[in-house]
Design an enzyme around this catalytic site. Structure first.
Site, PDB file in Angstrom:
ATOM      1  N   HIS A  15      20.898  11.323  -2.401  1.00 37.68           N
ATOM      2  CA  HIS A  15      20.909  12.510  -1.166  1.00 37.68           C
ATOM      3  C   HIS A  15      19.574  12.152  -0.331  1.00 37.68           C
ATOM      4  O   HIS A  15      19.858  12.406   0.865  1.00 37.68           O
ATOM      5  CB  HIS A  15      20.713  13.611  -2.044  1.00 37.68           C
ATOM      6  CG  HIS A  15      21.938  14.549  -2.447  1.00 37.68           C
ATOM      7  ND1 HIS A  15      22.871  14.810  -1.348  1.00 37.68           N
ATOM      8  CD2 HIS A  15      22.315  14.994  -3.664  1.00 37.68           C
ATOM      9  CE1 HIS A  15      23.834  15.447  -2.158  1.00 37.68           C
ATOM     10  NE2 HIS A  15      23.418  15.566  -3.455  1.00 37.68           N
ATOM     11  N   GLY A  18      20.912  18.652 -11.095  1.00 39.38           N
ATOM     12  CA  GLY A  18      19.773  18.056 -10.441  1.00 39.38           C
ATOM     13  C   GLY A  18      19.763  18.759  -9.027  1.00 39.38           C
ATOM     14  O   GLY A  18      20.725  19.562  -8.707  1.00 39.38           O
ATOM     15  N   GLN A  31      19.119  18.807   0.231  1.00 38.57           N
ATOM     16  CA  GLN A  31      19.898  19.815   0.049  1.00 38.57           C
ATOM     17  C   GLN A  31      19.486  20.966   0.266  1.00 38.57           C
ATOM     18  O   GLN A  31      20.402  21.897   0.573  1.00 38.57           O
ATOM     19  CB  GLN A  31      20.580  19.712  -1.401  1.00 38.57           C
ATOM     20  CG  GLN A  31      21.329  18.356  -1.877  1.00 38.57           C
ATOM     21  CD  GLN A  31      21.910  18.404  -3.241  1.00 38.57           C
ATOM     22  OE1 GLN A  31      20.966  18.220  -4.071  1.00 38.57           O
ATOM     23  NE2 GLN A  31      22.991  18.922  -3.465  1.00 38.57           N
ATOM     24  N   CYS A  76      28.760  18.039  -7.033  1.00 43.02           N
ATOM     25  CA  CYS A  76      27.608  18.383  -5.988  1.00 43.02           C
ATOM     26  C   CYS A  76      27.557  19.513  -5.561  1.00 43.02           C
ATOM     27  O   CYS A  76      28.504  20.050  -5.345  1.00 43.02           O
ATOM     28  CB  CYS A  76      27.778  17.262  -4.864  1.00 43.02           C
ATOM     29  SG  CYS A  76      26.340  17.302  -3.819  1.00 43.02           S
ATOM     30  N   LEU A  77      26.155  20.261  -5.877  1.00 41.68           N
ATOM     31  CA  LEU A  77      26.158  21.573  -5.460  1.00 41.68           C
ATOM     32  C   LEU A  77      26.301  21.748  -3.762  1.00 41.68           C
ATOM     33  O   LEU A  77      26.593  22.645  -3.398  1.00 41.68           O
ATOM     34  CB  LEU A  77      24.727  21.991  -5.725  1.00 41.68           C
ATOM     35  CG  LEU A  77      24.444  21.997  -7.162  1.00 41.68           C
ATOM     36  CD1 LEU A  77      22.682  22.569  -7.657  1.00 41.68           C
ATOM     37  CD2 LEU A  77      25.147  22.905  -8.034  1.00 41.68           C
ATOM     38  N   HIS A 104      22.579   9.533  -8.082  1.00 37.41           N
ATOM     39  CA  HIS A 104      23.284  10.644  -7.189  1.00 37.41           C
ATOM     40  C   HIS A 104      22.017  11.398  -6.383  1.00 37.41           C
ATOM     41  O   HIS A 104      22.470  11.480  -4.937  1.00 37.41           O
ATOM     42  CB  HIS A 104      23.877  11.527  -8.218  1.00 37.41           C
ATOM     43  CG  HIS A 104      24.595  12.912  -7.396  1.00 37.41           C
ATOM     44  ND1 HIS A 104      26.058  12.988  -7.350  1.00 37.41           N
ATOM     45  CD2 HIS A 104      23.915  13.847  -6.828  1.00 37.41           C
ATOM     46  CE1 HIS A 104      26.085  13.964  -6.727  1.00 37.41           C
ATOM     47  NE2 HIS A 104      25.111  14.615  -6.153  1.00 37.41           N
ATOM     48  N   GLU A 105      21.098  11.769  -6.946  1.00 39.45           N
ATOM     49  CA  GLU A 105      19.984  12.498  -6.133  1.00 39.45           C
ATOM     50  C   GLU A 105      19.115  11.563  -5.198  1.00 39.45           C
ATOM     51  O   GLU A 105      18.825  12.042  -4.189  1.00 39.45           O
ATOM     52  CB  GLU A 105      18.966  13.074  -7.229  1.00 39.45           C
ATOM     53  CG  GLU A 105      19.390  14.233  -8.207  1.00 39.45           C
ATOM     54  CD  GLU A 105      20.666  14.981  -7.670  1.00 39.45           C
ATOM     55  OE1 GLU A 105      20.290  15.553  -6.399  1.00 39.45           O
ATOM     56  OE2 GLU A 105      21.285  15.716  -8.367  1.00 39.45           O
TER      57      GLU A 105
END
Ligand code: K1U
Ligand code: ZN
Length: 169
Positions: A138, A46, A51, A92-93, A134-135
């Site tokens: 963000h 994702g 981000q 997480c990226l 999660h996204e």
């Protein structure tokens, strides 16, 4: 198609609250295409626009094994979340190399626009439900480490700052 730089925790821009997309036009379509390329390049499941330092409510996801089922989620709203919750390890990226347990609803229904600007309801469970939550965090300026204890969070922050300093040297 471009690979976009991904902001790394504790970059303060990760705490920006994203605004709704006004129109799914050519600019948003290009952003979506770049975000998909960036997510696949980074081997993520994702990516939220936050981000890549774009503060509009855009998410891309692909939880398929074959990495061939991209999901574009614009202006998402959770319309239902299960009372049942589960703790699962998340990554997480924007926080590379860190994985820890977060409690999430096991299933959610999300109302959103797709990549063509058409309204859709996504009925998700399993990894897709976790990834959507999660996204969407963000887009509200929240990174998963904020669910962890202050002690763990501070250790992660110190580790990330050190890694970024070393990468620059
Ligand atoms: O938001 C992101 O940075 C993407 C993130 C999504 C995510 C992973 C795991 C749980 C919730 C949300 C990632 O893709 S992290 C890297 C990854 O590919 C991965 C990590 C754990 C499980 C599955 C995939
Ligand atoms: Zn993340």
């Amino acid at each position: 198609m471009a690979i976009l730089p991904i902001l790394c925790y504790p970059d303060p821009r990760l705490h920006t609250v994203a605004r709704p997309v006004q129109a799914v036009d050519e600019r948003i379509r290009l952003l979506v295409s770049d975000m998909l390329a960036t997510m696949y390049d980074a081997h993520g499941i994702g990516l939220a626009a936050t981000q890549v330092d774009v503060h509009e409510r855009v998410i891309v996801i692909d939880v398929s094994e074959e990495r061939d089922q991209p999901l574009v989620v614009i202006n998402p709203e959770i319309v239902w979340a299960s009372a049942e919750k589960v703790v699962g390890d998340e990554g997480c990226l924007s926080v590379p190399g860190i994985y820890d347990g977060v409690e999430r609803s096991t299933a959610v229904h999300v109302r959103a626009l797709d990549g063509e600007g058409q309204p859709r309801t996504i009925e998700a469970d399993g990894l897709l439900a976790v990834c959507l939550q999660h996204e969407m965090d963000h887009l509200l300026g929240k990174v998963f480490v904020e669910y962890l204890s202050p002690l763990k969070r501070n250790r992660i922050k110190t580790k990330m700052v050190k890694a970024q300093r070393e990468a620059r040297a």
